[in-house]
Design a protein around this motif. Structure first.
Motif, PDB file in Angstrom:
ATOM      1  N   MET A   1      53.413  12.426  19.100  1.00 52.25           N
ATOM      2  CA  MET A   1      53.179  13.422  18.450  1.00 52.25           C
ATOM      3  C   MET A   1      52.281  14.496  18.298  1.00 52.25           C
ATOM      4  SD  MET A   1      56.701  14.798  18.663  1.00 52.25           S
ATOM      5  CE  MET A   1      57.327  16.177  17.913  1.00 52.25           C
ATOM      6  N   ALA A   2      52.037  15.162  19.085  1.00 47.58           N
ATOM      7  CA  ALA A   2      50.840  16.654  18.435  1.00 47.58           C
ATOM      8  C   ALA A   2      50.738  17.008  17.249  1.00 47.58           C
ATOM      9  CB  ALA A   2      50.282  16.955  20.015  1.00 47.58           C
ATOM     10  N   SER A   3      50.087  17.640  16.145  1.00 50.49           N
ATOM     11  CA  SER A   3      50.006  18.923  15.998  1.00 50.49           C
ATOM     12  C   SER A   3      48.763  19.962  15.829  1.00 50.49           C
ATOM     13  CB  SER A   3      50.087  18.593  14.456  1.00 50.49           C
ATOM     14  OG  SER A   3      49.049  17.803  14.237  1.00 50.49           O
ATOM     15  N   ILE A   4      49.044  20.986  15.573  1.00 47.11           N
ATOM     16  CA  ILE A   4      48.030  21.863  16.113  1.00 47.11           C
ATOM     17  C   ILE A   4      47.454  22.730  14.133  1.00 47.11           C
ATOM     18  CG2 ILE A   4      47.947  24.695  16.238  1.00 47.11           C
ATOM     19  CD1 ILE A   4      49.658  24.158  18.072  1.00 47.11           C
ATOM     20  N   ILE A   5      46.517  22.646  14.708  1.00 47.82           N
ATOM     21  CA  ILE A   5      45.487  22.621  12.576  1.00 47.82           C
ATOM     22  C   ILE A   5      44.589  23.903  12.664  1.00 47.82           C
ATOM     23  CG2 ILE A   5      44.008  22.125  10.732  1.00 47.82           C
ATOM     24  CD1 ILE A   5      45.392  19.032  11.651  1.00 47.82           C
ATOM     25  N   LYS A   6      44.641  24.796  11.684  1.00 46.54           N
ATOM     26  CA  LYS A   6      43.733  25.775  12.401  1.00 46.54           C
ATOM     27  C   LYS A   6      41.914  25.419  12.052  1.00 46.54           C
ATOM     28  CE  LYS A   6      43.289  31.103  12.732  1.00 46.54           C
ATOM     29  NZ  LYS A   6      41.799  31.130  12.687  1.00 46.54           N
ATOM     30  N   ARG A   7      41.692  26.037  12.530  1.00 43.54           N
ATOM     31  CA  ARG A   7      39.864  26.022  11.826  1.00 43.54           C
ATOM     32  C   ARG A   7      38.701  27.204  12.524  1.00 43.54           C
ATOM     33  NH1 ARG A   7      37.135  20.166  12.901  1.00 43.54           N
ATOM     34  NH2 ARG A   7      38.045  18.926  11.104  1.00 43.54           N
ATOM     35  N   LYS A   8      38.731  27.965  11.112  1.00 43.21           N
ATOM     36  CA  LYS A   8      37.972  28.871  11.448  1.00 43.21           C
ATOM     37  C   LYS A   8      38.806  29.610  11.907  1.00 43.21           C
ATOM     38  CE  LYS A   8      33.434  27.509   9.363  1.00 43.21           C
ATOM     39  NZ  LYS A   8      32.285  26.644   9.756  1.00 43.21           N
ATOM     40  N   ASN A   9      37.288  29.960  13.895  1.00 43.26           N
ATOM     41  CA  ASN A   9      38.566  30.455  14.905  1.00 43.26           C
ATOM     42  C   ASN A   9      39.052  29.811  15.532  1.00 43.26           C
ATOM     43  OD1 ASN A   9      37.706  33.219  13.495  1.00 43.26           O
ATOM     44  ND2 ASN A   9      35.989  33.174  14.591  1.00 43.26           N
ATOM     45  N   SER A  10      39.082  29.081  15.386  1.00 40.73           N
ATOM     46  CA  SER A  10      40.069  27.908  16.549  1.00 40.73           C
ATOM     47  C   SER A  10      41.013  26.863  15.905  1.00 40.73           C
ATOM     48  CB  SER A  10      38.987  27.245  17.542  1.00 40.73           C
ATOM     49  OG  SER A  10      38.653  26.251  16.413  1.00 40.73           O
ATOM     50  N   TYR A  11      41.838  26.229  17.598  1.00 43.96           N
ATOM     51  CA  TYR A  11      42.977  25.832  16.767  1.00 43.96           C
ATOM     52  C   TYR A  11      42.716  24.793  17.591  1.00 43.96           C
ATOM     53  CZ  TYR A  11      44.768  30.776  15.939  1.00 43.96           C
ATOM     54  OH  TYR A  11      44.607  31.604  15.009  1.00 43.96           O
ATOM     55  N   CYS A  12      42.910  23.744  16.849  1.00 45.18           N
ATOM     56  CA  CYS A  12      42.927  22.251  17.266  1.00 45.18           C
ATOM     57  C   CYS A  12      44.243  21.518  17.697  1.00 45.18           C
ATOM     58  CB  CYS A  12      42.192  21.731  15.975  1.00 45.18           C
ATOM     59  SG  CYS A  12      40.486  22.028  16.296  1.00 45.18           S
ATOM     60  N   VAL A  13      44.099  20.957  18.291  1.00 47.15           N
ATOM     61  CA  VAL A  13      45.458  20.107  18.540  1.00 47.15           C
ATOM     62  C   VAL A  13      44.643  18.194  18.267  1.00 47.15           C
ATOM     63  CG1 VAL A  13      46.772  18.854  20.522  1.00 47.15           C
ATOM     64  CG2 VAL A  13      46.134  21.529  20.409  1.00 47.15           C
ATOM     65  N   VAL A  14      45.711  17.813  17.509  1.00 47.28           N
ATOM     66  CA  VAL A  14      45.214  17.097  16.506  1.00 47.28           C
ATOM     67  C   VAL A  14      46.348  15.806  17.229  1.00 47.28           C
ATOM     68  CG1 VAL A  14      45.045  15.679  14.803  1.00 47.28           C
ATOM     69  CG2 VAL A  14      44.680  17.455  14.811  1.00 47.28           C
ATOM     70  N   TYR A  15      46.074  14.407  17.531  1.00 48.81           N
ATOM     71  CA  TYR A  15      46.872  13.860  18.205  1.00 48.81           C
ATOM     72  C   TYR A  15      46.266  12.140  17.934  1.00 48.81           C
ATOM     73  CZ  TYR A  15      44.105  13.168  22.733  1.00 48.81           C
ATOM     74  OH  TYR A  15      43.543  13.277  23.763  1.00 48.81           O
ATOM     75  N   ARG A  16      47.518  10.921  17.883  1.00 47.42           N
ATOM     76  CA  ARG A  16      47.372  10.164  17.950  1.00 47.42           C
ATOM     77  C   ARG A  16      47.155   8.564  19.352  1.00 47.42           C
ATOM     78  NH1 ARG A  16      44.973   8.553  13.420  1.00 47.42           N
ATOM     79  NH2 ARG A  16      45.176   6.653  13.512  1.00 47.42           N
ATOM     80  N   TYR A  17      46.457   8.060  19.483  1.00 45.91           N
ATOM     81  CA  TYR A  17      46.229   7.636  21.241  1.00 45.91           C
ATOM     82  C   TYR A  17      46.048   5.678  20.746  1.00 45.91           C
ATOM     83  CZ  TYR A  17      41.715   7.683  21.938  1.00 45.91           C
ATOM     84  OH  TYR A  17      40.232   7.142  21.226  1.00 45.91           O
ATOM     85  N   THR A  18      46.531   4.849  21.414  1.00 42.54           N
ATOM     86  CA  THR A  18      46.078   3.228  21.062  1.00 42.54           C
ATOM     87  C   THR A  18      45.569   3.342  22.381  1.00 42.54           C
ATOM     88  OG1 THR A  18      48.829   3.097  20.153  1.00 42.54           O
ATOM     89  CG2 THR A  18      46.832   1.083  20.352  1.00 42.54           C
ATOM     90  N   ASP A  19      43.979   2.824  21.789  1.00 43.72           N
ATOM     91  CA  ASP A  19      43.340   2.311  23.014  1.00 43.72           C
ATOM     92  C   ASP A  19      43.474   0.565  24.292  1.00 43.72           C
ATOM     93  OD1 ASP A  19      42.082  -0.046  21.547  1.00 43.72           O
ATOM     94  OD2 ASP A  19      40.898   1.290  20.895  1.00 43.72           O
ATOM     95  N   GLU A  20      42.790   0.658  24.520  1.00 43.50           N
ATOM     96  CA  GLU A  20      42.952  -0.681  25.100  1.00 43.50           C
ATOM     97  C   GLU A  20      43.291  -2.227  24.439  1.00 43.50           C
ATOM     98  OE1 GLU A  20      40.018  -1.154  28.455  1.00 43.50           O
ATOM     99  OE2 GLU A  20      40.607   0.119  29.221  1.00 43.50           O
TER     100      GLU A  20
END
Length: 457
Positions: A1-20
């Motif tokens: 799942m991903a979430s959206i966080i507002k930072r000043k004048n931009s919108y950040c999509v935050v998510y987690r992933y697992t590397d190799e």
């Protein structure tokens, strides 16, 4: 799942992933609008649910720019901007530094790259011959802006620890004064012009401060002109779209973003498509009021179009355009450009491009309005007022000189020096006649005037 966080004048999509190696990481991706962030969020969640999600893992400049264009460019840029950035990458970045690992980049290397670009020959893009043999500092600045933004994204994506061009020195750009017509030259051009399309284009571009694409994209439903409106000075046009030819692959890549209408192709094949699209920025959508003279020209053009429609019937391709061919098809900018070049060549006028009329318009509107930047910005459609002040600050110098004179008068009681014309108005009638007859030619002209007046009386 991903979430959206507002930072000043931009919108950040935050998510987690697992590397190799099975290690979990958090990643942030920034977007200028909430809509774009939501689009990316949905994309990430869809790909994660279907086990096809790939995290940006660029190892070279080339690989980074692929991810940058796919994730950032596709979501943020208009079609013309995307095409221009893609050309910079393919012509001046990838062939030179595309295969360099991101970990090897440093400020010294990038500064040397910028200097080396001064020796790189300009490429022919979209069949347009470049104005200069080698890259100019202005074009290198465009490359720098693109790389700076791309590397900033790489830092956010945890592909780099720092931006190697953040404080890089780029070749100095010498400001070049834009060639444009002064008012007497513009009026002379109008008198000499015998091309109806070009005449209307010149008048609209100057009086309404229009870009070429905006002017050619005017449709009749956006024109508010009538005899009553003209009489009370409220005739206007609403700018809400522009005519543009775009590459078909970019058109499809960006999923026809901001496109309002696609014109049918006259010929089969071809790698471009002609469209009506929304302006680049929201502030470009604006209402511009027409001078009465120009409003009458527009009203006459609408009447002419109606006559042609009735004459041709079904053979007329009705796209509701103010500027069109005799059969109703859209009129592209090259037609107006060729007509302008012919007018300049035939009458030995100063050589300017059509876009310079917009700059002439802004210049004179600033002068006539006493530096009313907001009013001029309303006509020009600039996104910010400082874009007007930075480009045309020299126009405001006249008002600043006048302000210094007013301070002298009001604070220091210094009376303005009278010119010769001012001194003439202070003379009594005898002194004034003496001044006239002291010049033999003026005396003869005055006597002829008196004789003519006496005969008419």
């Amino acid at each position: 799942m991903a979430s959206i966080i507002k930072r000043k004048n931009s919108y950040c999509v935050v998510y987690r992933y697992t590397d190799e190696k099975g290690k979990s990481h958090q990643r942030w991706e920034s977007f200028p609008t909430n809509a774009e962030a939501r689009k990316r969020k949905n994309q990430i969640e869809y790909e994660q649910d279907n086990n096809v999600f790939t995290v940006p893992e660029a190892r070279t400049v080339r690989e980074l720019l692929v991810d940058y264009m796919e994730i950032y460019g596709v979501n943020k840029w208009a079609m013309s901007t995307y095409d221009a950035k893609n050309s910079l990458i393919n012509n001046y970045i990838n062939p030179i530094i595309g295969d360099i690992p991101l970990s090897d980049l440093n400020p010294r290397m990038m500064e040397k790259y910028y200097l080396d670009l001064l020796k790189v020959k300009s490429k022919v893009i979209n069949n347009r011959k470049p104005d200069h043999q080698y890259l100019t500092p202005s074009r290198i600045r465009e490359v720098h802006k693109l790389l700076r933004n791309a590397f900033n994204q790489a830092v956010k994506w945890e592909l780099m620890t720092r931006n190697p061009v953040e404080h890089a020195t780029i070749p100095k750009e010498k400001p070049k004064k834009r060639a444009m017509w002064d008012l007497p030259t513009f009026k002379k051009a109008l008198e000499l012009c015998d091309d109806d399309d070009l005449s209307l284009a010149l008048n609209l571009a100057f009086s309404c401060t229009l870009r070429m694409g905006e002017m050619l994209g005017i449709t009749l439903d956006c024109i508010d002109v009538s005899e009553d409106k003209i009489e009370n000075g409220t005739a206007s046009i609403f700018i809400e779209k522009e005519l543009q030819r775009v590459k078909r692959d970019v058109f499809e890549k960006l999923n026809q973003r901001d496109v309002l209408f696609v014109f049918p192709r006259c010929l089969s094949g071809g790698n471009t498509v002609l469209v009506l699209k929304e302006p680049k920025t929201e502030t470009s959508k604006r209402r511009v009021y027409l001078p009465k003279t120009v409003a009458k020209m527009v009203l006459q053009r609408i009447k002419d179009i109606q006559e042609i429609k009735e004459l041709l019937g079904d053979e007329y391709h009705d796209y509701n355009l103010l500027f069109s061919s005799s059969t109703g098809r859209p009129m592209e900018g090259q037609i107006i450009t060729r007509a302008l070049k012919k007018l300049i060549r035939d009458h030995n006028l100063p050589d300017v491009c059509f876009h310079s009329l917009r700059h002439s318009s802004i210049t004179y509107k600033l002068k006539w309005s006493g530096g009313d930047i907001k009013a001029v910005q309303g006509d020009s459609g600039h996104a910010r007022a400082d874009m007007v002040t930075e480009q045309y600050s020299h126009i405001l110098d006249e008002d600043r000189v006048a302000n210094a004179r007013r301070v002298d008068e009001q604070v220091y009681n210094q009376q303005p020096q009278k010119t010769q014309a001012d001194n003439t108005t202070d003379m009594n009638p005898t002194e004034l006649l003496g001044q006239i007859f002291s010049n033999p030619e003026m005396g003869k002209a005055f006597q002829a005037f008196l004789q003519q007046y006496h005969n008419n009386a």
